[in-house]
Write a protein that holds these residues in place. Structure first.
Motif, short mmCIF file in Angstrom:
data_model
loop_
_atom_site.label_atom_id
_atom_site.label_comp_id
_atom_site.label_asym_id
_atom_site.label_seq_id
_atom_site.Cartn_x
_atom_site.Cartn_y
_atom_site.Cartn_z
N ALA A 1 5.53 6.73 -8.06
CA ALA A 1 4.24 7.25 -8.54
C ALA A 1 3.18 6.15 -8.48
N GLU A 2 3.59 4.95 -8.90
CA GLU A 2 2.67 3.82 -8.88
C GLU A 2 2.21 3.55 -7.44
N PHE A 3 3.15 3.63 -6.52
CA PHE A 3 2.86 3.39 -5.11
C PHE A 3 1.85 4.41 -4.58
N ILE A 4 2.10 5.67 -4.89
CA ILE A 4 1.20 6.72 -4.40
C ILE A 4 -0.18 6.60 -5.02
N ARG A 5 -0.20 6.22 -6.31
CA ARG A 5 -1.48 6.09 -7.01
C ARG A 5 -2.32 4.95 -6.45
#
Ligand SMILES: Nc1ncnc2c1ncn2[C@@H]1O[C@H](COP(=O)(O)OP(=O)(O)O)[C@@H](O)[C@H]1O
Ligand SMILES: [Mg+2]
Lengths: 258, 228
Positions: free
Chosen positions: B59-63
């Motif tokens: 999620a952090e990566f996509i954000r």
């Protein structure tokens, strides 16, 4: 001799490195009223939270009606309790919290109706009638459609009691239910508990600092100190003629209020 | 170059058609983000550390990568990956790309809402013997979600303004129509002005509406007190 409804067998509880309960042994017979007293931090809240399954013991066994709370048997193997097992046993236990924990998004009546309707799947009309009766009993018949934020502390706590009673528990736990209240509101809440105690076949464990009250309604008083039950017995024995020095010292702090 | 009112009025109906695509895409992306946001929340609550970390990291990566890159990846790169590659049409790719990107934001909003519910509420629900599902449905979510409505509304507006990114992978919405028109007639100012006007016309009242919601939900429980 009646079989105990609740048994603690050498129950220990540690939070991290700190051992908060150090070997609790306790039998409670059906209908018995037990007052739990002791200095702050001695583990009173933890004892009853363990029974309500809000905490899990580090070791030892807790039994309700002879059933191991945290372990279940399948065939002749035992497994850690799952949600289903816990729910089956938890139905016999009810709890009233120090800070009420009413559901703020529901009215008083809805607070009382929720669990019987969705957990016990009882008919709404029946539940409603019972809830109104219960709220009348605790003196809140005219408040049923209000929200918790519109009530005084004493009223909130009476709702919390009615809500817990709706599930008809066999054992009710009270965690210092008056200590978050303004002094003038304590009486009305104690009154409700007193009525329950005098009329009921329901067992009660009351954590309390109201010594006169404990003397009046309890069948037995336990003095907890640093995670062990240091003295227990008939209220007169414990509260009027304490043996251990620590208990005497503890009680002397309350003489001013007696 | 001169401003032409004729061109301006001519492109309005053309671009108005694109407005519906833009709105439709916004709603589709938003719905995806709202629903999928819960996915992240529940994955990060699984009491098994490796799963937990994997999804938090994902999620952090996509954000923290640009949505444009994600759109390009999904539309151009993904189909060419063996075995797991899937070719999507531009509209579907846009929904997946933007929806996924924004789901990492909605999940944070949900998480903050859920964390704002007191521990005592969970405990009271346990004491009343509610099942896990019943706790979520009757106690936690009804308290966690209303305070986040203004924040979720804000993301709807932000989403609306990000949707033109989809024109880069060929979704024919307002911006794309304006661009085509410009390329064909060498007139860019008028169609792009119309696009901007449409955005303003929709965003601004929505922003006002959200400010209203904000007031309403901030005073939610107080208001009931006031009626006493
Ligand atoms: N969840 C927890 N995590 C860590 N320590 C805790 C937790 N709950 C209670 N304790 C500690 O356990 C001890 C006993 O707490 P408690 O049972 O609340 O005592 P009492 O109710 O008698 O005041 C205290 O020292 C308290 O700080
Ligand atoms: Mg306590």
């Amino acid at each position: 001799m009646v079989a105990p409804i609740v048994q603690y067998k050498n129950v220990r509880k540690a939070f991290g490195d700190v051992e908060v309960l150090r070997g609790i042994n306790l039998d409670i017979t059906p209908g018995e009223k037990v007052a739990l007293i002791g200095p702050s931090g001695s583990g009173k809240t933890t004892i009853i939270r363990l029974l309500m399954t809000l905490e899990e013991p580090s070791s030892g066994v807790i039994e309700v009606n002879g059933e191991n709370l945290w372990q279940m048997k399948k065939g002749n193997k035992t497994f850690p309790a799952d949600e289903k097992h816990l729910r089956a046993i938890r139905g016999d236990i009810g709890m009233v919290f120090q800070h009420f924990n009413l559901f703020p998004h529901m009215t008083i009546l809805e607070n009382c109706m929720l669990a019987p309707t969705i957990v016990k799947k009882k008919e709404k009309a029946t539940v409603r009638a019972t809830a109104l009766e219960m709220l009348d009993k605790v003196g809140l018949a005219d408040k049923v459609d209000l929200y918790p934020s519109q009530l005084s502390g004493g009223q909130k706590q009476r709702v919390a009691m009615a809500r817990a009673l709706m599930m008809k528990p066999k054992v009710m736990l009270f965690d210092e239910v008056t200590s978050a209240l303004d002094p003038e509101l304590v009486g009305e809440v104690l009154e409700v508990i007193r009525d329950l105690a005098k009329s009921g076949e329901m067992a009660m464990i009351l954590v309390t600092h109201e010594m006169d009250f404990a003397l009046d309604i309890a069948d037995r008083v336990l003095f907890l100190n640093e995670g062990v039950i240091e003295e227990e017995g008939h209220p007169e024995e414990i509260l009027v003629n304490p043996k251990s020095e620590r208990l005497q010292e503890f009680l002397s702090r309350f003489t001013s209020s007696r | 170059m001169t401003w032409s009112w004729d061109v301006f009025f001519n492109v309005i109906p053309l671009i108005f058609k694109g407005l519906w695509i833009t709105l439709g895409l916004t709603i589709a992306c938003y719905a995806f983000a709202m629903v999928f946001g819960f996915f992240w929340v529940f994955m990060s609550r699984i009491p098994w550390k490796p799963v937990n970390w994997l999804f938090r990291w994902l999620a952090e990566f996509i954000r923290s990568t640009p949505p444009l890159v994600q759109l390009f990846f999904i539309y151009y790169a993904w189909p060419s990956i063996p075995v797991i590659g899937v070719a999507l049409n531009p509209f579907a790719a846009a929904i997946l790309g933007l929806g996924l990107h924004f789901s990492t934001y909605t999940s944070e909003v949900y998480r903050s809402g859920i964390e704002s519910v007191e521990k005592g509420q969970w405990e009271a629900a346990t004491a009343l013997n509610l099942s896990t599902k019943q706790k979520w449905l009757h106690i936690i979510l009804p308290q966690a979600i209303p305070p986040t409505i203004p924040m979720l509304g804000n993301y709807l507006i932000i989403m609306f303004k990000e949707v033109p990114l989809a024109s880069t992978i060929g979704v024919v919405a307002m911006l794309h129509i304006a661009n085509d028109y410009g390329a064909q007639y060498y007139k860019f100012v008028e169609p792009l002005t119309v696009v901007a006007l449409f955005f303003l016309l929709l965003s601004y009242p929505s922003a006002l509406l959200i400010r209203k919601l904000e007031k309403k939900y901030n005073r939610r429980f107080d208001k009931r007190t006031a009626t006493l």
